[in-house]
Scaffold this motif. Structure first.
Motif, short mmCIF file in Angstrom:
data_model
loop_
_atom_site.label_atom_id
_atom_site.label_comp_id
_atom_site.label_asym_id
_atom_site.label_seq_id
_atom_site.Cartn_x
_atom_site.Cartn_y
_atom_site.Cartn_z
N GLY A 29 0.83 -1.21 0.00
CA GLY A 29 0.00 0.00 0.00
C GLY A 29 0.86 1.25 0.00
O GLY A 29 1.95 1.26 0.55
N ARG A 30 0.35 2.28 -0.64
CA ARG A 30 1.13 3.52 -0.75
C ARG A 30 0.54 4.65 0.08
O ARG A 30 1.03 5.77 0.06
N ASN A 31 -0.55 4.35 0.77
CA ASN A 31 -1.16 5.36 1.64
C ASN A 31 -1.36 4.75 3.03
O ASN A 31 -2.47 4.64 3.53
N GLN A 32 -0.24 4.34 3.61
CA GLN A 32 -0.26 3.65 4.88
C GLN A 32 -0.10 4.62 6.05
O GLN A 32 0.38 5.74 5.90
N SER A 33 -0.50 4.15 7.21
CA SER A 33 -0.40 4.93 8.44
C SER A 33 0.38 4.11 9.48
O SER A 33 0.38 2.88 9.39
N GLU A 56 1.92 6.66 17.58
CA GLU A 56 2.20 6.17 16.24
C GLU A 56 2.48 7.35 15.31
O GLU A 56 3.49 7.38 14.62
N HIS A 57 1.58 8.34 15.30
CA HIS A 57 1.89 9.54 14.51
C HIS A 57 2.96 10.34 15.22
O HIS A 57 3.03 10.35 16.44
N ARG A 58 3.80 10.96 14.41
CA ARG A 58 4.80 11.87 14.96
C ARG A 58 4.50 13.25 14.42
O ARG A 58 4.00 13.39 13.31
N ILE A 59 4.79 14.27 15.20
CA ILE A 59 4.50 15.64 14.80
C ILE A 59 5.82 16.35 14.59
O ILE A 59 6.59 16.51 15.55
N ASN A 60 6.09 16.71 13.33
CA ASN A 60 7.40 17.28 12.98
C ASN A 60 8.53 16.43 13.55
O ASN A 60 9.44 16.95 14.21
N ASP A 61 8.43 15.13 13.32
CA ASP A 61 9.43 14.14 13.73
C ASP A 61 9.35 13.71 15.19
O ASP A 61 9.84 12.65 15.56
N ALA A 107 -5.59 10.90 3.96
CA ALA A 107 -6.09 9.58 3.62
C ALA A 107 -4.99 8.57 3.91
O ALA A 107 -3.91 8.65 3.33
N GLY A 108 -5.25 7.64 4.83
CA GLY A 108 -4.24 6.66 5.23
C GLY A 108 -4.83 5.29 5.37
O GLY A 108 -5.65 4.87 4.55
N PRO A 126 2.45 9.94 2.12
CA PRO A 126 1.30 9.39 1.38
C PRO A 126 1.49 9.49 -0.14
O PRO A 126 1.84 10.55 -0.65
N GLY A 127 1.27 8.36 -0.81
CA GLY A 127 1.42 8.31 -2.27
C GLY A 127 2.79 7.81 -2.72
O GLY A 127 2.95 7.41 -3.87
#
Ligand SMILES: *[C@@H]1O[C@H](CO)[C@@H](O)[C@H](O)[C@H]1NC(C)=O
Ligand SMILES: *[C@@H]1O[C@H](CO)[C@@H](O)[C@H](O)[C@H]1NC(C)=O
Ligand SMILES: [Zn+2]
Length: 272
Positions: free
Chosen positions: A63-67, A132-137, A208-209, A254-255
């Motif tokens: 997948g190219r739009n992974q989270s 899991e998400h990072r904000i500005n690294d 979109a993830g 993403p993409g």
């Protein structure tokens, strides 16, 4: 392909100070819940999720739009008023479960897309340590994912760091009671007013993830609150003891090419 099936609201949490919240009402429940077959380690971990089921988990490797991703100033930001969050309180508490891959609280709630009028129903919210998400690294000690679902539509929201959140404190007050995968407990009274107020007060990042766990399906709209929830250190330590590590590595922009696909191509000549 994306922006249809799921909506995920995420809140990143930040450890802070030292606050004691009551454990009143928290009690273990009898019976077992089903435990996930994937993990975060070795051959059952994120680098090998694809191999656990090469049909269902294909997006994990191709997948190219992974989270999750690294959120930056290039990520779209929208006002939180674009989606209305409504959750009723649970004065009698709610079920808190250890499903092995995370701990989750089973509650109803709705997120309404103001533009289309679509209402997404929530099934549960759960936690990842570290974020899991990072904000500005930068990563945060915890992330809350709220999964919303309506006729096959799931929504997750994530946010990170602010004042000690009474909801989180109440949820985790007796987390040791569900230390064993498969175990369950009833939380103390849950009130969502503070959380929904914080949600309304800040913009959302939107992209979109995908699901961050197998099958890594890509019909997911991520909404990440730019507002942080704050959690006290003792509570975070208690939560981390039970949740341990359950954070998927950051994915490609993403993409772009999936990092596993890229690695396979890069290594092909070396190992053949
Ligand atoms: C793999 O996933 C598919 C659904 O996409 C399912 O039908 C099949 O039973 C799964 N295989 C295994 C071995 O779990
Ligand atoms: C969610 O709402 C449904 C009815 O809409 C109800 O049957 C169910 O028990 C509720 N679940 C929780 C956890 O509140
Ligand atoms: Zn999650």
């Amino acid at each position: 392909m994306h922006a249809r099936g799921f909506l995920l609201l995420a809140f990143a949490s930040r450890a802070l100070g030292n606050c004691a919240y009551g454990t009143t009402g928290f009690r273990p429940l009898p019976g077992k819940v089903a435990v996930s077959s994937f993990t975060y380690n070795d051959l059952k971990g994120p680098l090998n999720w694809y191999a656990l089921n090469t049909t269902a988990n294909k997006p994990c490797a191709l997948g190219r739009n992974q989270s999750p991703i690294v959120l930056t100033s290039s990520t779209t930001r929208i006002p939180s008023s674009s989606y209305v969050l409504e959750v009723s309180d649970y004065p009698g508490g709610a079920e808190f479960e250890n499903i092995g891959s995370n701990v989750q609280v089973v509650v109803n709630g709705t997120l309404t897309d103001k533009r289309t009028g679509t209402k997404y129903q929530s099934a549960q919210f759960h936690f990842h340590t570290p974020s899991e998400h990072r904000i500005n690294d930068e990563f945060y000690p915890m992330e809350l994912h709220w999964v919303f679902q309506s006729a096959g539509f799931v929504v997750e929201l994530t946010d990170s760091r602010r004042v000690v959140d009474p909801l989180l404190a109440t949820v985790f007050a007796g987390v040791a009671a569900i230390a064993q995968p498969g175990s369950r407990a009833q939380t103390g009274p849950l009130r969502f007013g503070e959380l929904t107020r914080k949600y309304r007060d800040a913009d959302l990042w939107r992209y979109a993830g995908s699901l961050t766990t197998p099958p890594c399906a890509e019909s997911v709209n991520w909404l990440v609150s730019t507002q942080k929830l704050y959690l006290d250190v003792p509570t975070w330590l208690a939560a981390k003891k039970v949740i341990k590590f359950n954070s998927r590595y950051s994915q490609n922009i993403p993409g772009g090419v999936n990092l596993l696909e890229n690695a396979a191509i890069t290594l092909k000549n070396v190992i053949s």
